[in-house]
Each structure stands twice: as structure tokens, then as C-alpha cells.
Design a protein around this motif. Structure first.
Motif, mmCIF file in Angstrom:
data_model
loop_
_atom_site.group_PDB
_atom_site.id
_atom_site.type_symbol
_atom_site.label_atom_id
_atom_site.label_comp_id
_atom_site.label_asym_id
_atom_site.label_seq_id
_atom_site.Cartn_x
_atom_site.Cartn_y
_atom_site.Cartn_z
ATOM 1 N N ALA A 145 27.198 3.256 -22.206
ATOM 2 C CA ALA A 145 27.697 2.597 -23.419
ATOM 3 C C ALA A 145 28.178 1.191 -23.093
ATOM 4 O O ALA A 145 27.888 0.246 -23.805
ATOM 5 N N LEU A 146 28.944 1.060 -22.021
ATOM 6 C CA LEU A 146 29.530 -0.221 -21.645
ATOM 7 C C LEU A 146 29.354 -0.457 -20.157
ATOM 8 O O LEU A 146 29.455 0.473 -19.354
ATOM 9 N N LEU A 147 29.117 -1.689 -19.810
ATOM 10 C CA LEU A 147 29.010 -2.105 -18.412
ATOM 11 C C LEU A 147 29.869 -3.337 -18.243
ATOM 12 O O LEU A 147 29.779 -4.285 -19.032
ATOM 13 N N GLN A 148 30.706 -3.322 -17.234
ATOM 14 C CA GLN A 148 31.590 -4.458 -16.966
ATOM 15 C C GLN A 148 31.404 -4.881 -15.528
ATOM 16 O O GLN A 148 31.416 -4.039 -14.619
ATOM 17 N N LEU A 149 31.257 -6.179 -15.321
ATOM 18 C CA LEU A 149 31.145 -6.735 -13.977
ATOM 19 C C LEU A 149 32.401 -7.541 -13.696
ATOM 20 O O LEU A 149 32.729 -8.467 -14.430
ATOM 21 N N THR A 150 33.111 -7.148 -12.647
ATOM 22 C CA THR A 150 34.345 -7.822 -12.257
ATOM 23 C C THR A 150 34.315 -8.030 -10.759
ATOM 24 O O THR A 150 34.243 -7.059 -9.997
ATOM 25 N N SER A 151 34.367 -9.286 -10.341
ATOM 26 C CA SER A 151 34.388 -9.618 -8.915
ATOM 27 C C SER A 151 33.284 -8.893 -8.145
ATOM 28 O O SER A 151 33.526 -8.327 -7.078
ATOM 29 N N GLY A 152 32.097 -8.878 -8.699
ATOM 30 C CA GLY A 152 30.970 -8.239 -8.033
ATOM 31 C C GLY A 152 30.933 -6.728 -8.139
ATOM 32 O O GLY A 152 30.016 -6.090 -7.641
ATOM 33 N N GLN A 153 31.925 -6.133 -8.763
ATOM 34 C CA GLN A 153 31.990 -4.685 -8.950
ATOM 35 C C GLN A 153 31.501 -4.329 -10.353
ATOM 36 O O GLN A 153 31.952 -4.905 -11.332
ATOM 37 N N ALA A 154 30.610 -3.366 -10.428
ATOM 38 C CA ALA A 154 30.129 -2.898 -11.726
ATOM 39 C C ALA A 154 30.859 -1.620 -12.112
ATOM 40 O O ALA A 154 30.990 -0.705 -11.303
ATOM 41 N N THR A 155 31.329 -1.581 -13.342
ATOM 42 C CA THR A 155 31.966 -0.391 -13.886
ATOM 43 C C THR A 155 31.196 -0.010 -15.133
ATOM 44 O O THR A 155 30.953 -0.850 -15.997
ATOM 45 N N GLN A 156 30.820 1.245 -15.206
ATOM 46 C CA GLN A 156 30.042 1.728 -16.339
ATOM 47 C C GLN A 156 30.781 2.864 -17.017
ATOM 48 O O GLN A 156 31.427 3.676 -16.363
ATOM 49 N N LEU A 157 30.672 2.919 -18.326
ATOM 50 C CA LEU A 157 31.285 3.986 -19.106
ATOM 51 C C LEU A 157 30.203 4.563 -20.003
ATOM 52 O O LEU A 157 29.509 3.820 -20.700
ATOM 53 N N SER A 158 30.066 5.872 -19.988
ATOM 54 C CA SER A 158 29.070 6.521 -20.848
ATOM 55 C C SER A 158 29.607 6.623 -22.275
ATOM 56 O O SER A 158 30.806 6.473 -22.521
ATOM 57 N N TYR A 159 28.707 6.912 -23.200
ATOM 58 C CA TYR A 159 29.120 7.104 -24.589
ATOM 59 C C TYR A 159 30.113 8.265 -24.705
ATOM 60 O O TYR A 159 31.101 8.170 -25.437
ATOM 61 N N ALA A 160 29.857 9.352 -23.993
ATOM 62 C CA ALA A 160 30.769 10.498 -24.057
ATOM 63 C C ALA A 160 32.144 10.132 -23.509
ATOM 64 O O ALA A 160 33.170 10.508 -24.080
ATOM 65 N N GLN A 161 32.174 9.393 -22.399
ATOM 66 C CA GLN A 161 33.452 8.956 -21.842
ATOM 67 C C GLN A 161 34.172 8.030 -22.810
ATOM 68 O O GLN A 161 35.374 8.163 -23.029
ATOM 69 N N GLY A 196 37.981 -0.524 -16.618
ATOM 70 C CA GLY A 196 38.252 -1.638 -17.504
ATOM 71 C C GLY A 196 39.420 -2.414 -17.003
ATOM 72 O O GLY A 196 39.821 -2.276 -15.878
ATOM 73 N N GLY A 197 39.944 -3.272 -17.829
ATOM 74 C CA GLY A 197 41.135 -4.011 -17.489
ATOM 75 C C GLY A 197 40.864 -5.363 -16.896
ATOM 76 O O GLY A 197 41.520 -6.305 -17.212
ATOM 77 N N GLY A 198 39.881 -5.506 -16.023
ATOM 78 C CA GLY A 198 39.586 -6.803 -15.432
ATOM 79 C C GLY A 198 38.820 -7.652 -16.397
ATOM 80 O O GLY A 198 38.458 -7.246 -17.478
ATOM 81 N N GLY A 199 38.528 -8.870 -16.011
ATOM 82 C CA GLY A 199 37.784 -9.763 -16.886
ATOM 83 C C GLY A 199 36.363 -9.281 -17.081
ATOM 84 O O GLY A 199 35.795 -8.628 -16.246
ATOM 85 N N ALA A 200 35.799 -9.672 -18.207
ATOM 86 C CA ALA A 200 34.427 -9.249 -18.506
ATOM 87 C C ALA A 200 33.439 -10.156 -17.853
ATOM 88 O O ALA A 200 33.652 -11.268 -17.584
#
Length: 155
Positions: free
Chosen positions: A23-39, A151-155
Motif C-alpha cells: 500500500a505504502l512505500l517510504q524511503l528514508t536514508s536509503g532504507q525502504a519501509t513498506q506497509l501492506s494494505y492489511a497492515q 513511518g515517522g521519518g521523512g518521505a
């Protein structure tokens, strides 16, 4: 007369039905964080429940003062889910601007991350403050509200 399901509720139900699809992908300082729709659906509902337990009423204004990213999106959806009104404030706003927004909007509650909560207090915020990166996921466990966890870090 049959009561209709509000559009956002239908949207969140649709999120849950999409399961593990991203559902969402966030890149912060070279780190990718992904969140599924269910999450996303589960975490929005958990935060909405916490807002309700803190007395948020339909129409209440909620100041969101956090970095753009997954936690900001989750917070906005949770406020809307509870029929609240979002008062979005850019974290780059100066203290004078922030103080003016607080005095003018008179929010019932503020949502922030730990990196910016002290700015709210310095700007005169004295009401209820929820730290987005310290809330639990609704099951008594710390949720992935901040930096490396979702989440929490810059987009």
C-alpha cells in the motif's frame, strides 16, 4: 431508513481485502519501509480506536505535526475515520507560526513524532499529545509508528 457506511470506512474495508499487497512505500536514508494494505487498515483502525478512547468527538480538530511519511498518512486516515478535522502543520514551520496555528485552530488533540513534540510544547501546546512513534498497535504491542518500523521519518 438504512444507515449508509461512510466512504472512508468502505475504503479501509477495501484496504483489508487487498491483504499483503503493498500500500505504502517510504524511503528514508536509503532504507525502504513498506506497509501492506492489511497492515495499513489494521493500524489506521487501531489508532482511530486510541483517538476515540481519548475522547475525540466528530468535528474535533486534531493537529498533526510530524514528518511526511507513512505515520503521517496513517494519522490523517485515523483522524478522518473518527470524523475529526485534520490541522496539518509543516514541521519546518517556525515556533511563531506554530503558536499562531495552535491559538487559532484550538485543536482538541495533537499527534506528533518524538522528533518534533518538543517544538509543539515550546510553541505553547499544553493539551493532549500522542506520540505517533510510541503508540501501540491495538494489541498492547508497540506499533511500527516511527522511523525504522513503518513511518515517522521523512518521505
Amino acid at each position: 431508513m438504512e444507515q449508509k457506511t461512510p466512504p472512508l470506512d468502505r475504503l479501509i474495508e477495501g484496504f483489508a481485502a487487498r491483504g499483503d499487497h503493498p500500500a505504502l512505500l517510504q524511503l528514508t536514508s536509503g532504507q525502504a519501509t513498506q506497509l501492506s494494505y492489511a497492515q495499513l487498515a489494521g493500524e489506521v483502525l487501531a489508532l482511530a480506536g486510541q483517538l476515540q478512547s481519548r475522547g475525540l468527538e466528530p468535528g474535533d480538530r486534531v493537529l498533526i505535526f510530524a514528518d511526511s511519511g507513512i505515520s503521517w498518512i496513517r494519522a490523517a486516515l485515523a483522524v478522518i475515520r473518527q470524523r475529526g478535522t485534520i490541522v496539518p502543520v509543516d514541521v519546518q514551520s517556525g515556533l511563531e507560526t506554530l503558536a499562531h496555528i495552535i491559538q487559532t485552530a484550538r485543536p482538541a488533540l495533537a499527534l506528533s513524532d518524538s522528533d518534533h513534540a518538543d517544538q509543539l510544547e515550546r510553541a505553547g501546546w499544553s493539551g493532549p499529545l500522542l506520540h505517533l512513534d510510541q503508540l501501540d498497535d491495538g494489541g498492547g504491542r508497540p506499533g511500527p509508528w516511527g522511523g525504522g518500523g513503518g513511518g515517522g521519518g521523512g518521505a
